[in-house]
Design a protein around this motif. Structure first.
Motif, PDB file in Angstrom:
ATOM      1  N   LEU A 401      23.994  -3.446 -38.861  1.00  0.00           N
ATOM      2  CA  LEU A 401      23.931  -1.977 -38.957  1.00  0.00           C
ATOM      3  C   LEU A 401      22.478  -1.548 -39.087  1.00  0.00           C
ATOM      4  CD1 LEU A 401      26.250   0.438 -40.800  1.00  0.00           C
ATOM      5  CD2 LEU A 401      23.811   0.557 -41.348  1.00  0.00           C
ATOM      6  N   TYR A 402      22.142  -0.486 -38.402  1.00  0.00           N
ATOM      7  CA  TYR A 402      20.802   0.071 -38.506  1.00  0.00           C
ATOM      8  C   TYR A 402      20.902   1.583 -38.315  1.00  0.00           C
ATOM      9  CZ  TYR A 402      20.889   0.353 -33.376  1.00  0.00           C
ATOM     10  OH  TYR A 402      21.219   0.669 -32.068  1.00  0.00           O
ATOM     11  N   GLY A 403      19.804   2.278 -38.538  1.00  0.00           N
ATOM     12  CA  GLY A 403      19.801   3.729 -38.295  1.00  0.00           C
ATOM     13  C   GLY A 403      19.154   4.509 -39.416  1.00  0.00           C
ATOM     14  N   HIS A 404      18.942   5.786 -39.141  1.00  0.00           N
ATOM     15  CA  HIS A 404      18.266   6.676 -40.084  1.00  0.00           C
ATOM     16  C   HIS A 404      19.270   7.564 -40.814  1.00  0.00           C
ATOM     17  CE1 HIS A 404      14.473   5.339 -38.518  1.00  0.00           C
ATOM     18  NE2 HIS A 404      14.745   5.767 -37.308  1.00  0.00           N
ATOM     19  N   TRP A 405      20.439   7.033 -41.130  1.00  0.00           N
ATOM     20  CA  TRP A 405      21.501   7.876 -41.680  1.00  0.00           C
ATOM     21  C   TRP A 405      21.125   8.487 -43.018  1.00  0.00           C
ATOM     22  CZ3 TRP A 405      23.556   6.274 -46.289  1.00  0.00           C
ATOM     23  CH2 TRP A 405      23.293   4.946 -46.640  1.00  0.00           C
ATOM     24  N   ARG A 406      20.294   7.806 -43.816  1.00  0.00           N
ATOM     25  CA  ARG A 406      19.898   8.402 -45.110  1.00  0.00           C
ATOM     26  C   ARG A 406      19.031   9.641 -44.874  1.00  0.00           C
ATOM     27  NH1 ARG A 406      20.976   4.731 -49.422  1.00  0.00           N
ATOM     28  NH2 ARG A 406      21.077   2.626 -48.610  1.00  0.00           N
ATOM     29  N   ARG A 407      18.035   9.499 -43.998  1.00  0.00           N
ATOM     30  CA  ARG A 407      17.151  10.627 -43.725  1.00  0.00           C
ATOM     31  C   ARG A 407      17.925  11.786 -43.083  1.00  0.00           C
ATOM     32  NH1 ARG A 407      12.681   9.161 -39.769  1.00  0.00           N
ATOM     33  NH2 ARG A 407      12.549   7.320 -41.066  1.00  0.00           N
ATOM     34  N   GLN A 408      18.891  11.437 -42.220  1.00  0.00           N
ATOM     35  CA  GLN A 408      19.676  12.491 -41.564  1.00  0.00           C
ATOM     36  C   GLN A 408      20.506  13.278 -42.586  1.00  0.00           C
ATOM     37  OE1 GLN A 408      21.510   9.850 -38.832  1.00  0.00           O
ATOM     38  NE2 GLN A 408      19.901  10.076 -37.293  1.00  0.00           N
ATOM     39  N   ALA A 409      20.953  12.614 -43.660  1.00  0.00           N
ATOM     40  CA  ALA A 409      21.703  13.326 -44.700  1.00  0.00           C
ATOM     41  C   ALA A 409      20.810  14.379 -45.361  1.00  0.00           C
ATOM     42  CB  ALA A 409      22.228  12.334 -45.732  1.00  0.00           C
ATOM     43  N   GLU A 410      19.541  14.039 -45.536  1.00  0.00           N
ATOM     44  CA  GLU A 410      18.606  15.032 -46.105  1.00  0.00           C
ATOM     45  C   GLU A 410      18.384  16.187 -45.122  1.00  0.00           C
ATOM     46  OE1 GLU A 410      16.262  11.362 -48.229  1.00  0.00           O
ATOM     47  OE2 GLU A 410      15.126  12.702 -46.914  1.00  0.00           O
ATOM     48  N   HIS A 411      18.206  15.825 -43.832  1.00  0.00           N
ATOM     49  CA  HIS A 411      18.037  16.878 -42.818  1.00  0.00           C
ATOM     50  C   HIS A 411      19.256  17.805 -42.810  1.00  0.00           C
ATOM     51  CE1 HIS A 411      14.459  15.102 -41.369  1.00  0.00           C
ATOM     52  NE2 HIS A 411      14.986  14.169 -40.606  1.00  0.00           N
ATOM     53  N   ALA A 412      20.432  17.218 -42.964  1.00  0.00           N
ATOM     54  CA  ALA A 412      21.666  18.021 -42.900  1.00  0.00           C
ATOM     55  C   ALA A 412      21.651  19.101 -43.970  1.00  0.00           C
ATOM     56  CB  ALA A 412      22.892  17.118 -43.061  1.00  0.00           C
ATOM     57  N   GLU A 413      21.196  18.739 -45.153  1.00  0.00           N
ATOM     58  CA  GLU A 413      21.150  19.736 -46.242  1.00  0.00           C
ATOM     59  C   GLU A 413      20.205  20.875 -45.879  1.00  0.00           C
ATOM     60  OE1 GLU A 413      20.370  18.138 -50.139  1.00  0.00           O
ATOM     61  OE2 GLU A 413      21.892  16.585 -49.815  1.00  0.00           O
ATOM     62  N   ARG A 414      19.025  20.513 -45.341  1.00  0.00           N
ATOM     63  CA  ARG A 414      18.053  21.558 -44.988  1.00  0.00           C
ATOM     64  C   ARG A 414      18.575  22.469 -43.871  1.00  0.00           C
ATOM     65  NH1 ARG A 414      14.029  17.857 -45.635  1.00  0.00           N
ATOM     66  NH2 ARG A 414      13.977  17.417 -43.416  1.00  0.00           N
ATOM     67  N   LEU A 415      19.213  21.845 -42.876  1.00  0.00           N
ATOM     68  CA  LEU A 415      19.735  22.642 -41.756  1.00  0.00           C
ATOM     69  C   LEU A 415      20.843  23.585 -42.222  1.00  0.00           C
ATOM     70  CD1 LEU A 415      19.797  19.853 -39.020  1.00  0.00           C
ATOM     71  CD2 LEU A 415      18.383  21.905 -38.988  1.00  0.00           C
ATOM     72  N   ALA A 416      21.681  23.108 -43.149  1.00  0.00           N
ATOM     73  CA  ALA A 416      22.760  23.964 -43.662  1.00  0.00           C
ATOM     74  C   ALA A 416      22.168  25.162 -44.399  1.00  0.00           C
ATOM     75  CB  ALA A 416      23.680  23.158 -44.573  1.00  0.00           C
ATOM     76  N   GLU A 417      21.093  24.926 -45.164  1.00  0.00           N
ATOM     77  CA  GLU A 417      20.443  26.041 -45.872  1.00  0.00           C
ATOM     78  C   GLU A 417      19.866  27.046 -44.875  1.00  0.00           C
ATOM     79  OE1 GLU A 417      20.300  26.779 -49.123  1.00  0.00           O
ATOM     80  OE2 GLU A 417      21.771  25.173 -49.208  1.00  0.00           O
ATOM     81  N   ALA A 418      19.205  26.527 -43.838  1.00  0.00           N
ATOM     82  CA  ALA A 418      18.594  27.416 -42.838  1.00  0.00           C
ATOM     83  C   ALA A 418      19.671  28.219 -42.111  1.00  0.00           C
ATOM     84  CB  ALA A 418      17.779  26.605 -41.837  1.00  0.00           C
ATOM     85  N   ALA A 419      20.798  27.579 -41.817  1.00  0.00           N
ATOM     86  CA  ALA A 419      21.876  28.287 -41.104  1.00  0.00           C
ATOM     87  C   ALA A 419      22.407  29.434 -41.949  1.00  0.00           C
ATOM     88  CB  ALA A 419      22.993  27.309 -40.749  1.00  0.00           C
ATOM     89  N   LYS A 420      22.486  29.210 -43.277  1.00  0.00           N
ATOM     90  CA  LYS A 420      22.988  30.281 -44.151  1.00  0.00           C
ATOM     91  C   LYS A 420      21.999  31.453 -44.168  1.00  0.00           C
ATOM     92  CE  LYS A 420      25.653  27.386 -47.206  1.00  0.00           C
ATOM     93  NZ  LYS A 420      25.323  26.367 -48.156  1.00  0.00           N
ATOM     94  N   ALA A 421      20.699  31.116 -44.114  1.00  0.00           N
ATOM     95  CA  ALA A 421      19.682  32.179 -44.155  1.00  0.00           C
ATOM     96  C   ALA A 421      19.630  32.963 -42.846  1.00  0.00           C
ATOM     97  CB  ALA A 421      18.318  31.568 -44.451  1.00  0.00           C
ATOM     98  N   TYR A 422      20.120  32.359 -41.768  1.00  0.00           N
ATOM     99  CA  TYR A 422      20.087  33.018 -40.460  1.00  0.00           C
ATOM    100  C   TYR A 422      21.482  33.053 -39.869  1.00  0.00           C
ATOM    101  CZ  TYR A 422      15.018  32.964 -40.416  1.00  0.00           C
ATOM    102  OH  TYR A 422      13.706  33.195 -40.706  1.00  0.00           O
ATOM    103  N   PRO A 423      22.319  33.985 -40.323  1.00  0.00           N
ATOM    104  CA  PRO A 423      23.667  34.058 -39.738  1.00  0.00           C
ATOM    105  C   PRO A 423      23.574  34.320 -38.245  1.00  0.00           C
ATOM    106  CG  PRO A 423      23.380  35.658 -41.525  1.00  0.00           C
ATOM    107  CD  PRO A 423      22.054  35.013 -41.300  1.00  0.00           C
ATOM    108  N   ARG A 424      24.540  33.796 -37.531  1.00  0.00           N
ATOM    109  CA  ARG A 424      24.545  34.011 -36.076  1.00  0.00           C
ATOM    110  C   ARG A 424      24.597  35.492 -35.758  1.00  0.00           C
ATOM    111  NH1 ARG A 424      26.806  29.214 -33.123  1.00  0.00           N
ATOM    112  NH2 ARG A 424      28.002  28.098 -34.680  1.00  0.00           N
TER     113      ARG A 424
END
Ligand code: SF4
Length: 444
Positions: A401-424
């Motif tokens: 197994l390999y991959g950047h899954w830990r870092r992607q989990a952090e990115h996911a949190e940031r992206l979710a925050e940004a999405a809330k700040a910018y509703p479609r």
């Protein structure tokens, strides 16, 4: 007027810049221009300063993915602190700018480039070089007087053969872009949104031109970018193996005996249902890769249906077996934490991941990120349980197994925050933005 183009040249996004350079070489703008490659914020500031000495305007071209947007906004502020001049225009391009123009304008970029950039960059250079309003340049978003992003109309798209994948003039080579757009509609993926929900393939003859240029420049390895390798030449879900074979045979014929062709491996992949004994036998005749990358994403039929992958879990295991029997090491992409994934779904994925490992394959583990532009932009990522992480660690310890899954989990949190700040919201379109609306200063 002359323009100094500064590319904020980062390893992660060279392909996009190379495509822009290919376009500028194929259809040069009227405006005289130079190109500089800046590999750090300090180098970018230095190239901007140098450009201001030799040219009338400076265009700084950025390209980035959504997970990098926040860090690059900080970098942009650093560069502006080092050199800020009304004759400089910072242009954000790539998938994040396309999906979230308001975010990138609010973050400090002067202009967001929306969609495919080849024709846009040619026209942008001429608009800047003639002091024309940016309104004439399709494929942009700029701020109006209220700071709201307004779009100048959809970017002009052309067939892939119109422009090269890379730059001969600056010897900036890379993978050949084989196909753009994707007929599949996986709910987590930005590709169909960014380009189109259909395939646009580069012709075999055009690929031959690229390979010849690479060989002439002393290269011997050829790689490709494509959303799904074995879809080359088709417009349906059914692969056209004759078209793939014609392509690979042509590439081989152009290469010297020690040349190598990589297909279905980094930086591309294959869909599991396309991995058949016939397809693998054909690839074996031409390719040099010892591994093949298979997009599985989940071991749960329920999650595969929810994400609209268009295949079930069983074809994944079949593909792994078939690829392994043909002598390829299968590297299988998994996406954990998709919205709605429950413990049973995660368990099904882990069982499939272990089966992949037992067959000699490797698991490429990803964590779901709510990417802008996708149907799941506002979706809540599922919780990735401790038992899942324990299994990741166990598989990683086996080298399976390999991959950047830990870092992607952090990115996911940031992206979710940004999405809330910018509703479609619906994009605003206006026809009056000028260079000054886009951040230019007095007299421009
Ligand atoms: S994940 Fe692959 S197959 Fe699915 S839409 Fe994206 S590029 Fe197409």
């Amino acid at each position: 007027m002359s323009v100094a183009v500064v590319l904020r040249y980062r390893k992660a996004v060279t392909y996009g810049h190379h495509a822009l350079l290919g376009a500028l070489e194929a259809e040069p703008p009227q405006t005289p221009f130079t190109v500089a490659f800046a590999t750090s914020p300090e180098a970018t500031a230095a190239e901007i300063t140098a450009g201001l000495r030799t040219a009338d305007r400076v265009l700084v071209l950025w390209s980035f993915y959504s997970p990098d947007a926040a860090a690059l906004a900080v970098e942009l502020a650093t560069i502006r602190a080092l050199v800020d001049d009304a004759r400089v225009l910072h242009v954000a391009g790539g998938v994040h700018a396309t999906a979230e123009p308001q975010q990138v304008l609010d973050a400090g970029w002067d202009v967001a480039a929306i969609g495919e950039g080849e024709t846009t960059v040619i026209r942008l250079l001429d608009a800047v070089g003639t002091d024309a309003p940016l309104t004439g340049v399709r494929g942009l978003a700029v701020r109006d007087a209220d700071g709201v992003a307004v779009r100048t109309g959809p970017a002009i798209t052309r067939e892939l053969d119109a422009f090269g994948s890379f730059s001969l003039r600056y010897s900036k080579f890379g993978p050949i872009e084989l196909t753009r757009g994707c007929i599949y509609a996986c709910r987590f993926c930005q590709t169909p949104f960014m380009f189109s929900a259909r395939f646009r393939h580069r012709s075999v003859e055009n690929v031959r031109w690229h390979v010849k240029a690479m060989v002439d420049a002393g290269m011997k390895d050829v790689r490709f970018t494509t959303p799904t390798s074995l879809s080359y030449g088709t417009q349906t879900e059914e692969p056209d193996l004759d078209a793939v074979e014609e392509l690979l045979g042509t590439v081989r014929a152009e290469l010297p005996p020690h040349g190598r062709v990589f297909f279905g491996s980094f930086p591309s992949e294959v869909r599991p249902e396309h991995v058949t004994p016939d397809a693998m036998r054909m690839l074996r005749k031409y390719v040099s890769n010892d591994n093949i990358i298979i997009g599985a994403q989940s071991g749960s039929d329920r999650m595969l249906a929810a994400s609209r992958r268009g295949h079930g879990a069983e074809p994944v295991l079949d593909a792994v077996r078939i690829a392994a029997e043909a002598g390829f090491r299968p590297n299988v992409d998994f996406l954990f934490g998709m919205p709605g994934e429950d413990a049973a779904d995660a368990e099904a994925s882990l069982r499939l991941a272990e089966a992949v490992a037992d067959l000699g394959g490797r698991v490429h583990a990803h964590t779901f990120m709510p990417l802008p532009g996708t149907p799941w932009r506002d979706a809540e990522p599922a919780f990735v349980a401790a038992e899942t992480i324990t299994t990741f660690d166990r598989l990683a310890a086996r080298g399976a197994l390999y991959g950047h899954w830990r870092r992607q989990a952090e990115h996911a949190e940031r992206l979710a925050e940004a999405a809330k700040a910018y509703p479609r919201r619906a994009p605003r379109r206006r026809t009056t933005p000028t260079w000054r609306d886009a951040g230019g200063g007095e007299g421009i």
